[in-house]
Design a protein around this motif. Structure first.
Motif, PDB file in Angstrom:
ATOM      1  N   ASP A 214       0.851  -1.194   0.000  1.00 36.33           N
ATOM      2  CA  ASP A 214       0.000   0.000   0.000  1.00 36.33           C
ATOM      3  C   ASP A 214       0.875   1.228   0.000  1.00 36.33           C
ATOM      4  O   ASP A 214       1.985   1.211   0.501  1.00 36.33           O
ATOM      5  CB  ASP A 214      -0.865   0.017   1.272  1.00 36.33           C
ATOM      6  CG  ASP A 214      -1.846  -1.118   1.261  1.00 36.33           C
ATOM      7  OD1 ASP A 214      -2.100  -1.646   0.166  1.00 36.33           O
ATOM      8  OD2 ASP A 214      -2.334  -1.489   2.345  1.00 36.33           O
ATOM      9  N   PHE A 215       0.346   2.284  -0.482  1.00 36.54           N
ATOM     10  CA  PHE A 215       1.140   3.516  -0.536  1.00 36.54           C
ATOM     11  C   PHE A 215       1.136   4.248   0.807  1.00 36.54           C
ATOM     12  O   PHE A 215       1.432   5.418   0.889  1.00 36.54           O
ATOM     13  CB  PHE A 215       0.625   4.429  -1.639  1.00 36.54           C
ATOM     14  CG  PHE A 215       0.914   3.921  -3.017  1.00 36.54           C
ATOM     15  CD1 PHE A 215       0.632   4.710  -4.120  1.00 36.54           C
ATOM     16  CD2 PHE A 215       1.483   2.681  -3.226  1.00 36.54           C
ATOM     17  CE1 PHE A 215       0.892   4.251  -5.394  1.00 36.54           C
ATOM     18  CE2 PHE A 215       1.741   2.211  -4.494  1.00 36.54           C
ATOM     19  CZ  PHE A 215       1.440   2.986  -5.594  1.00 36.54           C
ATOM     20  N   ALA A 216       0.759   3.513   1.848  1.00 40.79           N
ATOM     21  CA  ALA A 216       0.582   4.170   3.133  1.00 40.79           C
ATOM     22  C   ALA A 216       1.894   4.676   3.726  1.00 40.79           C
ATOM     23  O   ALA A 216       1.893   5.574   4.549  1.00 40.79           O
ATOM     24  CB  ALA A 216      -0.064   3.189   4.109  1.00 40.79           C
ATOM     25  N   ASN A 217       3.016   4.081   3.304  1.00 42.98           N
ATOM     26  CA  ASN A 217       4.282   4.509   3.872  1.00 42.98           C
ATOM     27  C   ASN A 217       4.502   5.996   3.681  1.00 42.98           C
ATOM     28  O   ASN A 217       4.357   6.530   2.592  1.00 42.98           O
ATOM     29  CB  ASN A 217       5.421   3.757   3.205  1.00 42.98           C
ATOM     30  CG  ASN A 217       5.685   2.454   3.896  1.00 42.98           C
ATOM     31  OD1 ASN A 217       5.906   2.457   5.097  1.00 42.98           O
ATOM     32  ND2 ASN A 217       5.611   1.371   3.153  1.00 42.98           N
TER      33      ASN A 217
ATOM     34  N   GLU B  74      11.300  -1.469  16.318  1.00 42.64           N
ATOM     35  CA  GLU B  74      10.919  -2.607  15.504  1.00 42.64           C
ATOM     36  C   GLU B  74      11.667  -2.501  14.183  1.00 42.64           C
ATOM     37  O   GLU B  74      11.347  -1.687  13.322  1.00 42.64           O
ATOM     38  CB  GLU B  74       9.408  -2.632  15.280  1.00 42.64           C
ATOM     39  CG  GLU B  74       8.966  -3.914  14.610  1.00 42.64           C
ATOM     40  CD  GLU B  74       7.479  -4.137  14.722  1.00 42.64           C
ATOM     41  OE1 GLU B  74       6.730  -3.187  14.441  1.00 42.64           O
ATOM     42  OE2 GLU B  74       7.061  -5.264  15.085  1.00 42.64           O
ATOM     43  N   ALA B  75      12.711  -3.320  14.039  1.00 40.42           N
ATOM     44  CA  ALA B  75      13.573  -3.209  12.865  1.00 40.42           C
ATOM     45  C   ALA B  75      12.973  -3.919  11.664  1.00 40.42           C
ATOM     46  O   ALA B  75      13.157  -3.496  10.523  1.00 40.42           O
ATOM     47  CB  ALA B  75      14.948  -3.792  13.175  1.00 40.42           C
ATOM     48  N   VAL B  76      12.279  -4.997  11.919  1.00 39.22           N
ATOM     49  CA  VAL B  76      11.584  -5.705  10.838  1.00 39.22           C
ATOM     50  C   VAL B  76      10.124  -5.811  11.258  1.00 39.22           C
ATOM     51  O   VAL B  76       9.818  -6.338  12.323  1.00 39.22           O
ATOM     52  CB  VAL B  76      12.186  -7.101  10.599  1.00 39.22           C
ATOM     53  CG1 VAL B  76      11.376  -7.854   9.554  1.00 39.22           C
ATOM     54  CG2 VAL B  76      13.640  -6.990  10.159  1.00 39.22           C
TER      55      VAL B  76
ATOM     56  N   SER C  76      16.875  -0.019   6.797  1.00 37.48           N
ATOM     57  CA  SER C  76      15.652  -0.569   6.218  1.00 37.48           C
ATOM     58  C   SER C  76      15.310  -1.930   6.819  1.00 37.48           C
ATOM     59  O   SER C  76      14.207  -2.416   6.638  1.00 37.48           O
ATOM     60  CB  SER C  76      15.810  -0.711   4.705  1.00 37.48           C
ATOM     61  OG  SER C  76      16.840  -1.619   4.421  1.00 37.48           O
ATOM     62  N   GLY C  77      16.262  -2.543   7.516  1.00 35.94           N
ATOM     63  CA  GLY C  77      16.010  -3.841   8.140  1.00 35.94           C
ATOM     64  C   GLY C  77      16.465  -5.004   7.282  1.00 35.94           C
ATOM     65  O   GLY C  77      16.185  -6.145   7.602  1.00 35.94           O
ATOM     66  N   LYS C  78      17.207  -4.718   6.209  1.00 40.88           N
ATOM     67  CA  LYS C  78      17.587  -5.814   5.322  1.00 40.88           C
ATOM     68  C   LYS C  78      18.612  -6.745   5.963  1.00 40.88           C
ATOM     69  O   LYS C  78      18.478  -7.962   5.896  1.00 40.88           O
ATOM     70  CB  LYS C  78      18.104  -5.265   3.984  1.00 40.88           C
ATOM     71  CG  LYS C  78      19.272  -4.297   4.077  1.00 40.88           C
ATOM     72  CD  LYS C  78      19.604  -3.716   2.714  1.00 40.88           C
ATOM     73  CE  LYS C  78      20.939  -2.996   2.686  1.00 40.88           C
ATOM     74  NZ  LYS C  78      21.120  -1.935   3.684  1.00 40.88           N
TER      75      LYS C  78
ATOM     76  N   LYS D  24      12.054   0.813   5.920  1.00 39.22           N
ATOM     77  CA  LYS D  24      11.600   0.882   7.305  1.00 39.22           C
ATOM     78  C   LYS D  24      11.000  -0.436   7.803  1.00 39.22           C
ATOM     79  O   LYS D  24       9.910  -0.462   8.370  1.00 39.22           O
ATOM     80  CB  LYS D  24      10.565   1.981   7.447  1.00 39.22           C
ATOM     81  CG  LYS D  24      11.195   3.350   7.396  1.00 39.22           C
ATOM     82  CD  LYS D  24      10.213   4.371   7.847  1.00 39.22           C
ATOM     83  CE  LYS D  24      10.919   5.615   8.289  1.00 39.22           C
ATOM     84  NZ  LYS D  24       9.968   6.562   8.836  1.00 39.22           N
ATOM     85  N   GLY D  25      11.705  -1.499   7.575  1.00 38.91           N
ATOM     86  CA  GLY D  25      11.277  -2.786   8.128  1.00 38.91           C
ATOM     87  C   GLY D  25      10.154  -3.459   7.384  1.00 38.91           C
ATOM     88  O   GLY D  25       9.679  -4.505   7.801  1.00 38.91           O
TER      89      GLY D  25
END
Lengths: 317, 309, 547
Positions: free
Chosen positions: A9-12, C24-26, C47-49, C237-238
């Protein structure tokens, strides 16, 4: 989901990708205030600084704590037990009296000044020598570094107490206080010099130092404005810890009979003198020893908590 | 490796000479005539004094005095006290006792210091960990001689568990308490260092990679955490020997151990400059030499030192 | 049946105190990997990768913990509804089930053990039976298959005797030693030069294909991911924002974040940035070059060797006014040494540098002229965390150059600082802040503001955007480009990254081993490279064949 094309979703909220602002609610914190913050939240720091503050007051105003002159010794009142009134002087001896009839409590109160002063002077002198030499060696490098490092090696090869014993032989007749300060300073500066050297060497390769060089700042100005302020923080912690080492070393020298003598009111001298009455009156040895240990411990705690507060490795975790 | 050892020895030479020269200079640069000061009113005439000066090389320039002194010293002759006793003799009889004391102390340092350090290093953050951290600080700051007297009083005299003084006996039963007291501060320091070193190493990238390789926990801990953590500890034990030697003087005096430290104390009390210098010089030499050994050990433990730099 | 199935995985790092929030990383990701499939997780830092990769083998750092979700590998659950299996199961899984090639070759081998030992223990831990000579044979085998020649002689060497590329090969050998079904490659080449990177990745690809190993490739580089994998997962962002086949994601991105990433990725663009700002026309119409370097050489004495090392070898070039000249080269090419000589921080062994027609050596003779000269040329360095004094506030850092050169009164300087902050698009409220509170991109903006404070003619950008994430990198490049247009600045852009050069430079110099191997306009060098080394470099840019 084999190789299906999945799209979230584009919610980010993507605004943060471009964010160049700082949340206005966050308070500005310098590295310094962060250090202070972690210090005042460390119980060891609180306890040790309170004790040291008390010691400082005792050292500056011993008269507030006892009315008795520590050097006024009445042989008729020798070796009184704890909490007795002297028949002759009519004064109350909280911790009893020494073999020569001096008030033990008063001697401990007045002895604080000597110990703190020795520790303080030696710390200031040896740390200054160490910082100056270490900074010169680390910053300018080359032949200066080689010379200073070799000199440091030579002094480092002489253990503190042993070197002090040898030098104090030479200074037998000098002022008892200053000869100890001088001696301990001469053999105590090496560790801060080594630490400062490596700290400066690390700092001077930082890009902000290169940047100000490219801005045309004078080499010496860079040293004082950017390199030393950033390099000195580990030294501060070590300096505090070294105070406790020096205070103990001073007593050890008195004990060996080469340090201060009975003309000075000092814990070390009292401990040395109490050896002979160890069995009959162990308190005489115990009380100044406890005072000495608490003082040393407080400086140790203080240095350790400062070290914890400024150690960047620990802060990152 | 051989090249490294040779290089290290060569580097130590100027330090050795510098340090002994410094100690020698400190005592022999005293103002006044040591011979005249010693004999006081019973001095022989000038000619007699000259003979004595010649015997102690006091008629020669200072630097030559030092070189002659070092030459004799390297040949095992530490000179004689003014009362005529050979310093070498004193050293020969008392040195074994001190070595004995020192070895027991170092054994304590390694067993207790490293041992406890490893345990707290693994259980970091536990209550045990934080209490050990505080206790070690307390132990470091208690002066050796205070601890010595208190233990002598409590365990030796009041409780009678251990002999209060050692005297000429050197068996373990007599020696372990003085050695433990001598080692206390170092044990605590080594314990802290080991703990910190183990913690730092457990976060190392290569440790995580070792886990990822499929190694079981005990293998990672032994091979990759302990092995690497011992490097700074070994260096510290070497550097700490200086403090140990200073402490030995105090411990031997308190417990009346017939060691070299006790002789140093006695020489100080009698005001015998030569003996004091000789013993301290000996200590300095031992210190420098052990540190060469420690450096070699360091290179054995850390291959990066062996090559390069 | 998929080889690996991850379902709604959550990983949290607890802060350890009630005051600070847990991170919360992932945050609930699901994906799967088939046998032999190559999947890439792409994302910026944070990004949690990497956390995802470490969670798979239960090696989360610090306080990290899987809080919910499941991980199924080879038909058995290693984590079910947030409950992880006992350590024993993971010890069995690691190495033989899932192998890992870590990021930094310099820190991932234990410095105190020999190479042979470190490979050998991997084999033994994963159940390799057999005599000592059998093990050694196998060790040599895996090292040679990872592309290390004469592996027999390497067994008794220590990691510090190896170059970064060689160490990474050892790590690849270790990762593949026990024939795992899945290999996690966590940014395996980001610390290496591009040409080395290409060779190593080619080799890794060949090996995994031969062995039929599936690969999970963690990277920040979209181009690299597209080059090296069948499927791409984009994380932000996870969370997974987009996933699908590489070609599909790259050619037809749907999510705005992916679109941004693709448009920002320098390796995927093919022309110079245009500035929105109108280029300032050179007022004085001065066409003379700002810098003329003639047969510049710098030698360093090597310890223990009589022969000197030539870091820069007889280099000549000119820098044109209001243009950007890029010097490209891999590590050890001498590009940063040139920068330091231009800045007069290093003295050349021979050769001359002329600045505005005056020999810099003459300028340096006099303290006053040298100081004036320094006003006109400013550097911006690579490391955003090292370039600002941690003890100085942002305001004082930017003001410092003005103070050193005694420009203006106090009020004027404060005014100037505000203007400079505005110029680099930073808010005024940063003046009181300290570097530790700023992100990498923000710090780099501050460094640029400081460099601009004295209105220099030339700015030397020494890897100035190399340490930044792609999107931030693009922002800084745009800013630099705009500033150049606005102020008529000249840039000397020093980088190892050819892809960035395309975006910002007008002219390029390619350097190798201290010498210039090729020079020309950016278009010329990119479109018609003549030297083999340049062609090699260009071919090493990941992702350029996709679009």
């Amino acid at each position: 989901m084999e190789n299906k094309h999945f799209v979230a979703d584009f919610a980010n909220n993507l605004d943060e990708v471009d964010a160049v602002t700082i949340h206005s609610s966050a308070k500005s914190v310098s590295a310094f205030s962060k250090t202070i913050y972690s210090l005042v939240h460390n119980p060891l720091f609180i306890v040790s600084s309170l004790i040291l503050f008390l010691l400082l007051i005792i050292a500056v105003f011993p008269g507030l704590f006892t009315q008795i002159d520590p050097t006024r010794c009445v042989i008729r009142e020798a070796s009184l037990p704890i909490g007795t009134n002297g028949e002759y002087t009519k004064s109350f001896h909280l911790l009893g009296t020494t073999g020569l009839g001096c008030d033990e409590f008063a001697r401990i109160i007045y002895g604080a000044r000597t110990s703190l002063l020795v520790g303080f002077f030696v710390m200031v002198i040896s740390t200054s020598i160490g910082c100056v030499l270490g900074a010169i060696a680390g910053y300018f490098g080359g032949i200066l570094d080689s010379i200073i490092s070799r000199i440091t090696d030579v002094f480092f090869a002489i253990p503190l107490i042993l070197g002090a014993v040898a030098l104090l032989q030479l200074l037998k007749d000098a002022d008892p206080f200053w000869k100890v300060v001088l001696t301990l300073s001469i053999f105590g500066w090496t560790s801060s010099a080594r630490l400062m050297r490596s700290s400066v060497m690390e700092t001077k390769t930082q890009e902000y130092v290169t940047s100000v060089r490219a801005l045309g700042m004078e080499k010496l100005t860079i040293l004082f404005k950017h390199v030393i302020p950033n390099a000195i923080s580990p030294i501060i912690a070590i300096a505090m810890i070294s105070m406790s080492v020096y205070i103990v070393a001073d007593s050890a020298l008195s004990f060996l009979g080469v340090g201060m003598n009975s003309s000075v009111v000092s814990w070390g001298v009292d401990i040395a003198n109490a050896q002979t009455t160890l069995q009959s009156n162990p308190g005489l040895l115990l009380y100044p020893s406890i005072a000495l240990a608490i003082t040393a411990l407080s400086f140790m705690f203080l240095g350790d908590s400062i070290n914890d507060a400024i150690d960047p490795k620990k802060r990152r975790r | 490796m051989v090249k490294y050892i040779l290089k290290r020895c060569l580097q130590a030479l100027p330090v050795l000479f510098g340090a002994t020269f410094l100690v020698y200079g400190l005592v022999f640069l005293q103002p006044g005539d040591p011979i005249r000061a010693l004999c006081g009113q019973h001095c022989p005439n000038e000619a007699g004094l000259d003979i004595i000066r010649a015997r102690y090389n006091l008629d020669k320039p200072f630097i030559l005095q030092y070189l002659l002194y070092m030459k004799n010293l390297l040949l095992g002759d530490f000179g004689t006290t003014f009362s005529g006793r050979s310093v070498s003799d004193i050293i020969a009889t008392s040195m074994p006792n001190t070595i004995h004391l020192g070895l027991i102390a170092i054994a304590f340092e390694i067993i207790l210091g490293v041992g406890i350090g490893i345990i707290v290093g693994i259980r970091r953050g536990s209550f045990f960990d934080s209490s050990i951290l505080v206790i070690t600080l307390i132990l470091i700051s208690i002066p050796t001689f205070v601890l010595g007297f208190v233990c002598q009083l409590v365990f030796g005299m009041n409780l009678g568990i251990v002999p209060p003084t050692v005297g000429s006996s050197t068996d373990f039963e007599h020696m372990y308490m003085p050695a433990l007291i001598l080692a206390t501060g170092s044990i605590a320091s080594i314990c802290r260092l080991t703990r910190n070193s183990i913690q730092d190493n457990s976060y190392a990238d290569h440790v995580r990679t070792s886990y990822a390789k499929g190694l079981p926990r005990y293998q990672v801990t032994l091979r990759h955490i302990f092995r690497n953590s011992m490097i700074p500890v070994v260096t510290y034990i070497g550097a700490d020997l200086g403090a140990l030697m200073g402490g030995a003087v105090l411990t031997e005096t308190i417990f009346n151990i017939q060691g070299i430290g006790n002789q140093l104390y006695a020489a100080i009390q009698r005001g015998e400059g030569t003996t004091v210098v000789s013993i301290i010089t000996l200590f300095v030499i031992i210190f420098v030499v052990t540190n060469i050994v420690v450096d070699i050990l360091y290179a054995v433990l850390d291959p990066r030192i062996r090559y390069g730099k | 049946m998929a080889l690996l199935e991850v379902n709604d995985l959550h990983v949290t790092f607890s802060s350890g105190s009630s005051k600070e929030k847990d991170i919360e990383a992932v945050a609930g990701i699901s994906f799967s990997i088939e046998e032999g499939e190559r999947v890439a997780i792409v994302g910026e830092s944070g990004s949690g990768k990497s956390t995802t990769a470490h969670a798979l083998i239960n090696l989360l750092p610090g306080t990290g913990k899987i809080t919910s979700g499941s991980i199924k590998f080879n038909s058995s659950y290693y984590c079910e509804n947030g409950e992880t299996q006992a350590e024993k199961a993971f010890v069995a899984l690691r190495g033989s089930g899932i192998g890992l090639v870590p990021q930094d070759p310099m820190s991932n081998l234990n410095p105190v053990w020999k190479i042979g030992f470190q490979v050998r223990e991997t084999l033994r831990a994963n159940g390799f039976e057999g005599s000592k000579s059998d093990v050694n044979k196998r060790v040599i085998e895996v090292l040679e298959s990872a592309g290390l020649e004469n592996a027999k002689d390497l067994l008794n060497q220590f990691p510090h005797e190896f170059s970064g590329g060689m160490r990474q090969r050892v790590l690849i050998a270790i990762g593949l030693a026990s024939n795992p079904k899945l290999l996690i490659a966590d940014e395996p080449t980001s610390a290496l030069d591009v040409t080395v990177q290409k060779v190593i990745l080619d080799h890794l690809e060949k090996l995994t294909k031969e062995l039929g190993t599936a690969m999970l490739f963690i990277t920040h580089d979209l181009g690299l991911a597209a080059d090296r994998s069948d499927k791409i997962i984009v994380m932000y962002k996870g969370q997974i924002v987009e996933s699908g086949s590489s070609v599909e994601v790259l050619k037809n991105p749907q999510h705005p974040y992916t679109k941004r990433l693709i448009s920002a990725a320098p390796s995927l663009s093919c022309r110079r940035m245009e500035s929105a700002k109108i280029r300032k026309e050179s007022v004085e119409d001065d066409q003379s070059p700002i810098i003329v370097v003639d047969s510049l050489t710098k030698e360093f004495a090597l310890r223990g060797k009589r022969e000197k090392f030539k870091a820069v070898d007889n280099v000549s070039f000119t820098v044109n006014r209001s243009k950007t000249l890029a010097i490209v080269g891999e590590s050890g090419s001498g590009k940063s040494t040139i920068a330091n000589m231009l800045l007069n921080l290093l003295e050349p062994s021979s050769g001359t540098i002329q600045f505005n027609g005056v020999d810099v050596k003459e300028i340096a003779k006099n303290k006053k002229t040298l100081k004036n000269f320094r006003r006109l040329m400013q550097p911006v360095f690579q490391n955003p965390y090292g370039s600002l004094d941690p003890l100085l506030s942002i305001g004082s850092a930017i003001e410092e150059p003005l103070k050193i050169h005694k420009v203006g009164t106090r009020e004027e300087r404060a005014d100037n600082v505000r203007k400079l902050l505005d110029m680099v698009q930073l808010p005024e409220n940063l003046i009181q802040r300290f570097p530790s509170e700023l992100s990498g991109g923000q710090r780099q903006r501050v460094a640029i503001a400081r460099a601009l404070a004295l209105s220099p003619d030339l700015i030397i950008l020494d890897e100035a955007v190399s340490a930044l994430d792609v999107l931030v990198q693009q922002q800084i490049l745009t800013l630099l480009n705009d500033l150049q247009a606005q102020l008529g600045l000249t840039y000397l852009f020093i980088t190892h990254d050819l892809a960035v050069v395309r975006l910002i430079a007008d002219d390029v110099i390619v350097m190798q081993h201290g010498k210039i191997v090729e020079r020309g306009t950016t278009d010329d060098v990119f479109n018609n490279p003549t030297e083999e080394y340049t062609i090699n470099l260009l071919n090493s840019i990941p992702g350029k064949d996709i679009l």
